[in-house]
Design a protein around this motif. Sequence first.
Motif, mmCIF file in Angstrom:
data_model
loop_
_atom_site.group_PDB
_atom_site.id
_atom_site.type_symbol
_atom_site.label_atom_id
_atom_site.label_comp_id
_atom_site.label_asym_id
_atom_site.label_seq_id
_atom_site.Cartn_x
_atom_site.Cartn_y
_atom_site.Cartn_z
ATOM 1 N N THR A 63 0.867 -1.173 0.000
ATOM 2 C CA THR A 63 0.000 0.000 0.000
ATOM 3 C C THR A 63 0.903 1.222 0.000
ATOM 4 O O THR A 63 1.885 1.263 0.742
ATOM 5 N N HIS A 118 -9.159 7.901 -1.493
ATOM 6 C CA HIS A 118 -9.054 8.468 -0.151
ATOM 7 C C HIS A 118 -9.626 7.430 0.808
ATOM 8 O O HIS A 118 -10.719 6.900 0.601
ATOM 9 N N SER A 119 -8.870 7.102 1.851
ATOM 10 C CA SER A 119 -9.339 6.167 2.866
ATOM 11 C C SER A 119 -9.750 6.953 4.101
ATOM 12 O O SER A 119 -8.908 7.568 4.763
ATOM 13 N N ASN A 121 -10.762 5.590 6.794
ATOM 14 C CA ASN A 121 -10.200 4.867 7.935
ATOM 15 C C ASN A 121 -8.756 5.270 8.210
ATOM 16 O O ASN A 121 -8.345 5.422 9.355
ATOM 17 N N GLU A 122 -7.973 5.427 7.164
ATOM 18 C CA GLU A 122 -6.557 5.766 7.318
ATOM 19 C C GLU A 122 -6.326 7.264 7.339
ATOM 20 O O GLU A 122 -5.222 7.715 7.625
ATOM 21 N N TRP A 125 -4.742 9.596 1.494
ATOM 22 C CA TRP A 125 -4.895 9.163 0.115
ATOM 23 C C TRP A 125 -3.948 7.984 -0.064
ATOM 24 O O TRP A 125 -2.766 8.083 0.263
ATOM 25 N N HIS A 176 -4.754 -1.998 6.620
ATOM 26 C CA HIS A 176 -5.464 -2.085 7.894
ATOM 27 C C HIS A 176 -4.951 -3.281 8.700
ATOM 28 O O HIS A 176 -5.023 -4.425 8.256
#
Length: 193
Positions: A63, A118-119, A121-122, A125, A176
């Motif tokens: 990632t 775009h996450s 959760n994180e 981007w 994740h």
Amino acid sequence: MTRTMQAGIDAAGNPAHQPDDVEQYYLMPRDPDDGRVVRFDHDFIGRAALERMVPGPHRVKVTLVWDKADVLRIFVGMMEDYPAPELMELPSGHYAAHPCDQVLSGGSLVGLSTYPVHSANERAWISLAMVRADLAAEGSRVDILWGERDGGTAKPHVERHRQMTVAATVHPWPIHTATREGYRRQTRAAGLP
């Protein structure tokens, strides 16, 4: 497969991943981390070729977390005079296209990045990437070549734009932790890859 096809550089030497031949988009079976699903406990067409590839170099699925400042430069640029950076879709609609950008290190092609999103959760981007194995360690720094060469192709859904590099940090895939550790452990316990 020629060296040019492996590198993802077009015949003119342009670095953007926009090959004229669809075969240049192909990945070697080991590139997207298929080693975890390819088993040699049965016979199948191509087995001997895959077995020869196992010890060789391959890319690793990771990632990429894009640098916030560079992502903001893209969004700011989208509100300035043209040519602006390539549009970043939010939310991302990858159901109709397969985005593919080069991953660079020191200006050299070291992998491919795809599905930039775009996450929430994180809070970042991110994109999925396949990079050279020596750059797959968490924390490695790479650049993404964002946009198409020569201001974009003739595709009607791609606006004229300028290419730019976006710095990124390598993280594990999936990013994740609970998914990577818990889900993977469950599937392995069930005998799945």
